[in-house]
Design a protein around this motif. Structure first.
Motif, short mmCIF file in Angstrom:
data_model
loop_
_atom_site.label_atom_id
_atom_site.label_comp_id
_atom_site.label_asym_id
_atom_site.label_seq_id
_atom_site.Cartn_x
_atom_site.Cartn_y
_atom_site.Cartn_z
N MET A 1 0.85 -1.18 0.00
CA MET A 1 0.00 0.00 0.00
C MET A 1 0.89 1.24 0.00
N LYS A 2 0.60 2.17 -0.85
CA LYS A 2 1.37 3.40 -0.99
C LYS A 2 0.92 4.42 0.05
N THR A 3 1.86 5.21 0.53
CA THR A 3 1.58 6.25 1.51
C THR A 3 1.80 7.61 0.86
N TYR A 7 1.74 18.11 3.53
CA TYR A 7 2.71 18.75 4.40
C TYR A 7 2.59 20.27 4.36
N ILE A 8 3.04 20.88 5.43
CA ILE A 8 3.09 22.34 5.52
C ILE A 8 4.52 22.73 5.84
N LEU A 9 5.05 23.65 5.05
CA LEU A 9 6.37 24.22 5.30
C LEU A 9 6.19 25.64 5.80
N LYS A 10 6.98 26.01 6.78
CA LYS A 10 7.02 27.41 7.22
C LYS A 10 8.26 28.02 6.58
N CYS A 11 8.04 29.08 5.83
CA CYS A 11 9.11 29.74 5.11
C CYS A 11 9.83 30.74 6.02
N ASN A 12 11.02 31.12 5.61
CA ASN A 12 11.85 32.06 6.36
C ASN A 12 11.15 33.39 6.59
N ASP A 13 10.26 33.79 5.68
CA ASP A 13 9.55 35.07 5.81
C ASP A 13 8.22 34.94 6.56
N GLY A 14 7.95 33.75 7.12
CA GLY A 14 6.73 33.55 7.90
C GLY A 14 5.55 33.03 7.10
N LEU A 15 5.66 33.03 5.78
CA LEU A 15 4.59 32.48 4.95
C LEU A 15 4.63 30.96 5.01
N THR A 16 3.57 30.33 4.55
CA THR A 16 3.51 28.88 4.56
C THR A 16 3.30 28.34 3.16
N TYR A 17 3.72 27.10 2.97
CA TYR A 17 3.54 26.39 1.71
C TYR A 17 2.93 25.04 2.04
N THR A 18 1.93 24.64 1.29
CA THR A 18 1.26 23.37 1.50
C THR A 18 1.40 22.52 0.24
N GLY A 19 1.73 21.25 0.43
CA GLY A 19 1.88 20.37 -0.72
C GLY A 19 1.51 18.95 -0.40
N VAL A 20 1.58 18.10 -1.41
CA VAL A 20 1.31 16.67 -1.26
C VAL A 20 2.42 15.91 -1.98
N THR A 21 2.83 14.79 -1.41
CA THR A 21 3.91 13.99 -1.99
C THR A 21 3.78 12.54 -1.54
N ASN A 22 4.51 11.67 -2.20
CA ASN A 22 4.57 10.27 -1.75
C ASN A 22 5.91 9.97 -1.06
N ASN A 23 6.78 10.99 -0.97
CA ASN A 23 8.07 10.82 -0.29
C ASN A 23 8.41 12.14 0.41
N ILE A 24 8.07 12.22 1.67
CA ILE A 24 8.18 13.49 2.40
C ILE A 24 9.64 13.94 2.55
N SER A 25 10.55 13.03 2.83
CA SER A 25 11.95 13.44 3.03
C SER A 25 12.58 13.92 1.73
N ARG A 26 12.31 13.22 0.63
CA ARG A 26 12.84 13.66 -0.67
C ARG A 26 12.28 15.02 -1.06
N ARG A 27 10.98 15.20 -0.88
CA ARG A 27 10.34 16.45 -1.29
C ARG A 27 10.83 17.62 -0.45
N ASN A 56 -3.43 6.96 2.96
CA ASN A 56 -3.26 5.76 2.13
C ASN A 56 -3.94 5.92 0.78
N ASP A 57 -4.75 6.95 0.63
CA ASP A 57 -5.51 7.19 -0.59
C ASP A 57 -5.12 8.55 -1.14
N ILE A 58 -4.62 8.58 -2.36
CA ILE A 58 -4.17 9.84 -2.98
C ILE A 58 -5.31 10.84 -3.09
N ASN A 59 -6.52 10.37 -3.35
CA ASN A 59 -7.66 11.28 -3.48
C ASN A 59 -7.98 11.98 -2.17
N GLN A 60 -7.86 11.26 -1.06
CA GLN A 60 -8.06 11.88 0.26
C GLN A 60 -6.96 12.89 0.55
#
Length: 106
Positions: A1-3, A7-27, A56-60
């Motif tokens: 089963m794929k995971t 994720y949310i990143l906090k940027c140096n200027d205080g802004l945030t970035y939100t994304g989705v990935t299948n490999n959190i450490s690589r991304r 576990n579900d990419i759509n979710q």
């Protein structure tokens, strides 16, 4: 089963970035290294990984990512801090001037 991870990143200027990935450490490493000059995070490094949620579900995962992408940075950081009381307050009203809560002192 794929995971998958939202994720949310906090940027140096205080802004945030939100994304989705299948490999959190690589991304996260890709963001930190600045491999893509047109990426939102490129000029906002260094970055902090402040939140991630497994799916576990990419759509979710995509549904959740789209949902929180529209949130304010304060609301995203409240989620990351597990400050569920503040998360609820921020969910009740995005505009502090029209809220019964004074968020400017936060």
């Amino acid at each position: 089963m794929k995971t998958y991870y939202v994720y949310i990143l906090k940027c140096n200027d205080g802004l945030t970035y939100t994304g989705v990935t299948n490999n959190i450490s690589r991304r996260f490493k890709e963001h930190q290294k600045g491999l893509n000059q047109s990426c939102f995070t490129f000029k906002r490094r260094p970055l902090q990984l402040v939140f991630h949620q497994e799916f576990n579900d990419i759509n979710q995962a995509i549904y959740f990512e789209k949902k929180i992408k529209n949130w304010s940075a304060k609301k995203k950081l409240a989620l990351a801090d597990k400050n569920f009381d503040m998360l609820q307050i921020l969910a009740e009203c995005r505009n502090a001037t029209h809220s019964k809560y004074n968020l400017e002192n936060e």
